[in-house]
Enzyme design. Sequence first.
Site, PDB file in Angstrom:
ATOM      1  N   CYS A 322       0.843  -1.193   0.000  1.00  0.00           N
ATOM      2  CA  CYS A 322       0.000   0.000   0.000  1.00  0.00           C
ATOM      3  C   CYS A 322       0.882   1.248   0.000  1.00  0.00           C
ATOM      4  O   CYS A 322       1.740   1.404  -0.859  1.00  0.00           O
ATOM      5  CB  CYS A 322      -0.948  -0.051   1.202  1.00  0.00           C
ATOM      6  N   LEU A 323       0.699   2.149   0.945  1.00  0.00           N
ATOM      7  CA  LEU A 323       1.500   3.367   1.016  1.00  0.00           C
ATOM      8  C   LEU A 323       2.980   3.046   1.193  1.00  0.00           C
ATOM      9  O   LEU A 323       3.853   3.782   0.705  1.00  0.00           O
ATOM     10  CB  LEU A 323       0.989   4.228   2.172  1.00  0.00           C
TER      11      LEU A 323
END
Length: 585
Positions: A322-323
Amino acid sequence: MPEKKPDSALLGVRRLDLLTHAALARLSFSISPQSMALAVTDWATHLAASPGRQLQLLRLAGQLGGRLLAYAQRLLLADGLRAAQLQGDQPLAAEPPVQDRRFADPAWQWWPFNLHHQAFLLQQQWWEAATQDVWGVSAHHQQVVSFAARQCLDVFSPGNWLLTNPVVLQRTWREKGANLTRGLNYWLDDFQRLMAEEPPAGAERFTPGREVAVTPGKVVLRNRLMELIQYAPATAKTRPEPVLIVPAWIMKYYILDLSPHNSLVKYLVDQGHTVFCISWKNPDENDGDLGMDDYLNLGFRAALEAIEAIAPGHAVHAAGYCLGGTLLAIAAAALARDGQLGRLASMTLFAAQTDFSEPGELSLFIDESQIALLEAQMTQRGCLTGRQMAGAFQMLRSYDLLWSRLLGEYLLGERRPMNDLMAWNADTTRMPARMHAQYLRRLFLHNDLSEGRYLVDGQPVSLGALRLPVFCVGTVADHVAPWRSVFKLHRLAPAEITFVLTNGGHNAGIVSEPGHPRRHYQMLTRHAGGDSLTPDAWLAAAPRHEGSWWPAWNDWLNARSGKPAQPPRMGDAVADAPGQYVLQK
């Protein structure tokens, strides 16, 4: 020449505006009223100036009304009222014009609930059409208005209310109201826990270090922002290239080290890999000054240097989720720019976006007005709270996360048993004000990374400089990082990219251990410098495989690793895994 001091009157004005906007954010649940008003005004004024579109919608209303009337007539011909009275457990002969999983229970075919829910679904169809294809409305405002219309309509769905839901009425009659008593007790318990900022019922059975995050290891580095965990080897020999996992700081790292049976970390260790994982600190009011550069320097760079000291002479397989995957892509591009990409043996991205031009429904909450409101709120507190982020995700998946819970727990009186993934999801984190504002502006709002404007150490980085093997995973039902957005890495980087599309969502698609039922994936490799397929062409060309994608990733890593050898030494221990930061609330 002396430095000019800021005007005190101007500072006072800005301070007043900041306090006002922060108060407004609290009242509006961190949703910008101005942003919503602009979207509605854009849509309404353009629709008012579009008589052709108005006529289309008027015709559509007549058509949908005619379908509802025809359905009611079929019910009368089938003697629906008498059938419902005499054979309440039998479906009626008349088929509804619209199907929806929310109304799949046969009880919804009883009179008058069949007519009621069909009227709702047809009205929903009309509003969906009314908020689309209006001449002159910006794409962002169209999406916002469409989303707002869905949220408003969901409030009035007959399935969400006691007196209009035949399944609930049937249960209430059968149990003489005991289901409603249980539901009220569940609601009171949830409300008390919410006010006390306590985890939901049952989450205490999944404590990191006790039931989850139990893979043996040591914290070998701790700084202001993260702890680096080195996991103990589980095999006599390991691959010489260590694996570094960079999770997102919007979540706690143990999503990848849940229970022993579904821990990706344990799986890698058992397959003969030396695994390191970053555990981010849960920031508080004192960490508001931390920015994206800090997550790069105190996070990835510090971890990479520590690993190189423990296992010198070997490149690292880096994996980001993800991030954390976005940060990893930025870091890899910076290494390539500085001629140091050889420090990485490969890069793996799990549900991580590098092009934010089409980021999915999260873009509904990202425009200048919305970010300014969040900045005002975060400036006061220094961070974005987990409750604020959870609220946005609940709105995106309102049926799954809000209305289905209202129905199941509070009306039917059925509390779902807590599992490890649900408990992890409730273990929320905060985000520093500075970092979150930079992330939203640089990536979501301005898309600096994909367009070559993102600065690291004052100089731009380019994903076009990546020449290392890439393994990239997207998930079919991802509402945070839609797979078609993740797929755009193909046109940004000339590297060899093995793309995997697996069923499941942003979390469940990644936590997809071997033996998990009903799992399947598609996989296809685009060779370095090769032509890129469109997402639809890729879907048609990529072979389908049954089961978990984890073994395919393990085979991919092994093919790009040296022969198994003596495991590297364990670093100097600061603490036992899972460390301290993961326990911070």
